[in-house]
Design an enzyme around this catalytic site. Structure first.
Site, PDB file in Angstrom:
ATOM      1  N   GLU A  95      25.855  38.078  32.099  1.00  0.00           N
ATOM      2  CA  GLU A  95      27.123  37.505  32.515  1.00  0.00           C
ATOM      3  C   GLU A  95      27.375  36.254  31.683  1.00  0.00           C
ATOM      4  O   GLU A  95      26.539  35.860  30.849  1.00  0.00           O
ATOM      5  CB  GLU A  95      27.109  37.180  34.024  1.00  0.00           C
ATOM      6  CG  GLU A  95      27.006  38.416  34.894  1.00  0.00           C
ATOM      7  CD  GLU A  95      27.124  38.118  36.380  1.00  0.00           C
ATOM      8  OE1 GLU A  95      27.466  39.039  37.117  1.00  0.00           O
ATOM      9  OE2 GLU A  95      26.882  36.978  36.800  1.00  0.00           O
ATOM     10  N   HIS A 211      36.955  31.326  39.732  1.00  0.00           N
ATOM     11  CA  HIS A 211      36.556  32.609  39.146  1.00  0.00           C
ATOM     12  C   HIS A 211      37.746  33.144  38.362  1.00  0.00           C
ATOM     13  O   HIS A 211      38.866  33.181  38.875  1.00  0.00           O
ATOM     14  CB  HIS A 211      36.143  33.609  40.225  1.00  0.00           C
ATOM     15  CG  HIS A 211      35.370  34.762  39.677  1.00  0.00           C
ATOM     16  ND1 HIS A 211      35.970  35.765  38.942  1.00  0.00           N
ATOM     17  CD2 HIS A 211      34.061  35.069  39.721  1.00  0.00           C
ATOM     18  CE1 HIS A 211      35.057  36.637  38.573  1.00  0.00           C
ATOM     19  NE2 HIS A 211      33.875  36.245  39.037  1.00  0.00           N
ATOM     20  N   ARG A 257      32.795  30.455  32.724  1.00  0.00           N
ATOM     21  CA  ARG A 257      33.939  30.702  33.599  1.00  0.00           C
ATOM     22  C   ARG A 257      35.062  29.685  33.441  1.00  0.00           C
ATOM     23  O   ARG A 257      36.234  30.036  33.542  1.00  0.00           O
ATOM     24  CB  ARG A 257      33.469  30.739  35.058  1.00  0.00           C
ATOM     25  CG  ARG A 257      32.684  31.989  35.376  1.00  0.00           C
ATOM     26  CD  ARG A 257      32.153  31.954  36.787  1.00  0.00           C
ATOM     27  NE  ARG A 257      31.521  33.233  37.118  1.00  0.00           N
ATOM     28  CZ  ARG A 257      30.869  33.460  38.235  1.00  0.00           C
ATOM     29  NH1 ARG A 257      30.744  32.506  39.125  1.00  0.00           N
ATOM     30  NH2 ARG A 257      30.331  34.636  38.466  1.00  0.00           N
ATOM     31  N   HIS A 318      36.481  29.557  43.546  1.00  0.00           N
ATOM     32  CA  HIS A 318      35.348  30.454  43.762  1.00  0.00           C
ATOM     33  C   HIS A 318      34.084  29.751  44.227  1.00  0.00           C
ATOM     34  O   HIS A 318      33.432  30.211  45.148  1.00  0.00           O
ATOM     35  CB  HIS A 318      35.073  31.209  42.458  1.00  0.00           C
ATOM     36  CG  HIS A 318      33.952  32.197  42.541  1.00  0.00           C
ATOM     37  ND1 HIS A 318      33.971  33.260  43.426  1.00  0.00           N
ATOM     38  CD2 HIS A 318      32.776  32.291  41.859  1.00  0.00           C
ATOM     39  CE1 HIS A 318      32.859  33.972  43.267  1.00  0.00           C
ATOM     40  NE2 HIS A 318      32.118  33.401  42.342  1.00  0.00           N
ATOM     41  N   ARG A 353      28.670  25.944  36.950  1.00  0.00           N
ATOM     42  CA  ARG A 353      27.587  26.852  37.346  1.00  0.00           C
ATOM     43  C   ARG A 353      27.535  28.062  36.436  1.00  0.00           C
ATOM     44  O   ARG A 353      28.539  28.708  36.178  1.00  0.00           O
ATOM     45  CB  ARG A 353      27.813  27.321  38.786  1.00  0.00           C
ATOM     46  CG  ARG A 353      26.810  28.378  39.249  1.00  0.00           C
ATOM     47  CD  ARG A 353      27.136  28.838  40.654  1.00  0.00           C
ATOM     48  NE  ARG A 353      28.325  29.657  40.687  1.00  0.00           N
ATOM     49  CZ  ARG A 353      28.335  30.990  40.683  1.00  0.00           C
ATOM     50  NH1 ARG A 353      27.191  31.656  40.603  1.00  0.00           N
ATOM     51  NH2 ARG A 353      29.459  31.655  40.745  1.00  0.00           N
TER      52      ARG A 353
END
Length: 497
Positions: A95, A211, A257, A318, A353
């Site tokens: 990811e 997100h 992100r 998110h 994060r």
């Protein structure tokens, strides 16, 4: 996980304001990151995490989490979590931010599998009592120590005192302060607000992770489209089919992100689009159904066949990267109070994060928290608390005030404290929230407590902390982007409220 790791000789109350499974972890699709491949190593996982964190992560905390990650996977497997495997090896995906495949998963419903299996284990423990439909109002504080909490029993509408030797906050994040969020309704910043009112240090709340890809559909309640789709080659494109991520970052769809969310936000605003699109349909149909069954089935209910069609997506709030400051054992600066999971600031996320480090953080620090408590000798005597006094308040006939203010807070946060910020917008939000706080405090003093009022009070408090934190950061770093301070400072500092 904390309850399961605590000594079976202890009496444990596991309290949830809704169904115990109704939290963000249940909806975490992607997976849990850990070094499980021979070609990967701890140093690389640490380096990737620190890079994504934009200079603000605590390297000691990151190393602790990463080094305990394989053991976390083992603990979950022992609890019954059936990780997806290729023969005898974990099927590892990647990811945003990861330079290796290190995301272990259970198809695309990892969080659900973890929660269901851990809860099954909890129900087999005679020393753990479950309290569902109980919402905490405030922590019980005596002589600068936490002695439990005042908790509203939603079944009886009575406030009860839960008196404890040790209290662990695992209340999740605060993304419901925003109008659009991937989070369930429970994520109203309750633990952060309660801890702040009790005198705990709250760190880096300006870093709200959006997100990039939530399903855009009028009847889809912020359904998350997993980052793993981009990890497997999914492409973002505009309504005319044009891809755009390569214009923003050389990593394109695999950029962190914050980069992807700002890119989508920019394209939507400049082009006047309601959404952009994510396409994985070039993959084999059976492969898509095997790897993303939850997303495939959910989209199908809205008339979108992801084996043939692109998925309409928008960014949504998110993950809360900041929270209650803790050490490696979950300890806060308030005696007897611990915090684990998204509510806590352990130092592992910094300004952003990295994907799939969140479930990992939950498991690793839940275990270390329980271990710390197990090393202590607890008194046999409990604090005698004063009962909740509701003698001077009345039943409300103005509940429309609560629902109106709830909507207004979330609109203010979305419009003025969102993905891209400015000093002017932040100051407007600050002044309006001060007015709303006065209105909520007055309402709170006049009327009987309710679940909605409790959450509104926490939404306002948490929103104010986010705004105060954002105003005090005179730079752009990670998830916090301010048009008036677009450059990143040379020195990285935490924001402490």
């Amino acid at each position: 996980m904390s309850a399961l790791q605590l000594s079976p000789e202890l009496s444990i109350a596991l309290v949830a304001k809704d169904d115990l499974l109704e939290g963000s972890s249940f909806y975490a699709q992607g997976g849990i990151s850990a070094v499980l491949d021979a070609h990967d190593n701890f140093n690389t996982h640490v380096a990737d995490t620190l890079s994504t964190a934009c200079g603000l992560a605590d390297q000691k905390a990151v190393s602790y989490m990463v080094e305990n990650a394989p053991a976390a996977i083992t603990s979950l497997e022992e609890s019954g979590v059936p990780f997806t495997k290729d023969n005898d090896d974990y099927h590892l995906t990647t990811e945003g931010g990861h330079t290796h495949r290190r995301v272990a998963h259970v198809a695309d419903k990892t969080g659900q599998s973890i929660q269901v299996n851990l809860l099954d284990n909890v129900k087999q423990r005679g020393n753990i009592t479950l309290f569902e439909g109980y919402i905490a109002i405030d922590l019980l504080i005596h002589e600068e120590q936490c002695q439990g909490a005042y908790i509203l029993n939603k079944h009886t509408n009575q406030v009860e005192s839960f008196v404890t030797h040790k209290t662990i906050l695992a209340t999740g994040g605060a993304s419901k302060v925003y109008r659009y969020t991937s989070n369930p309704d429970t994520s109203t910043g309750d633990g952060i607000a309660m801890a702040s009112r009790a005198g705990c240090r709250i760190v880096n709340m300006e870093f709200a992770q959006f997100h990039p890809t939530c399903l855009y559909h009028p009847h889809a309640k912020s359904f998350l489209i997993s980052e793993a789709i981009r990890g497997e080659g999914g492409k973002l494109h505009l309504p005319n089919g044009q891809t755009f991520m390569q214009q923003y970052d050389e990593r394109a769809e695999l950029a962190p992100r914050d980069v992807v969310a700002r890119a989508i936000d920019s394209e939507m605003k400049s082009g006047g689009f309601d959404c952009v699109y994510l396409d994985i349909s070039f993959k084999d149909s059976d492969w898509i159904k095997e790897h993303f069954p939850t997303i495939y089935n959910k989209c199908k209910t809205f008339g979108i066949d992801i084996t043939k069609d692109s998925i309409p997506v928008v960014p949504a709030a998110h993950y809360t990267c900041g929270g209650i400051n803790t050490d490696l054992h979950g300890k806060t600066n308030l005696a007897n109070l611990y915090a684990v999971g998204e509510v806590a600031h352990t130092g592992v996320h910094g300004a952003n994060r990295m994907a799939s480090n969140s479930l990992l953080e939950c498991i690793v620090f839940a275990k270390s928290c329980a271990h710390d408590i197990n090393q202590q000798t607890l008194d046999s005597v409990y604090f005698q608390s004063e009962p909740w006094d509701a003698s001077r308040v009345a039943a409300s006939k103005e509940k429309v005030v609560v629902s109106h203010l709830w909507d207004e807070v979330r609109s203010i946060m979305w419009n003025f404290v969102g993905i891209v910020r400015s000093d002017r917008r932040l100051n407007y939000a600050k002044h309006r929230l001060e007015q709303i706080e006065t209105e909520v405090d007055e309402y709170y003093s006049l009327y009987l407590i309710s679940s909605d009022l409790t959450e509104l009070r926490n939404l306002v408090k948490t929103s104010q902390i986010i705004i105060q934190s954002a105003l005090s950061r005179q730079e752009s770093r990670g998830l916090h982007f301010n048009e008036d301070h677009p450059m990143q400072s040379k020195i990285a500092k935490n924001t402490i409220i």
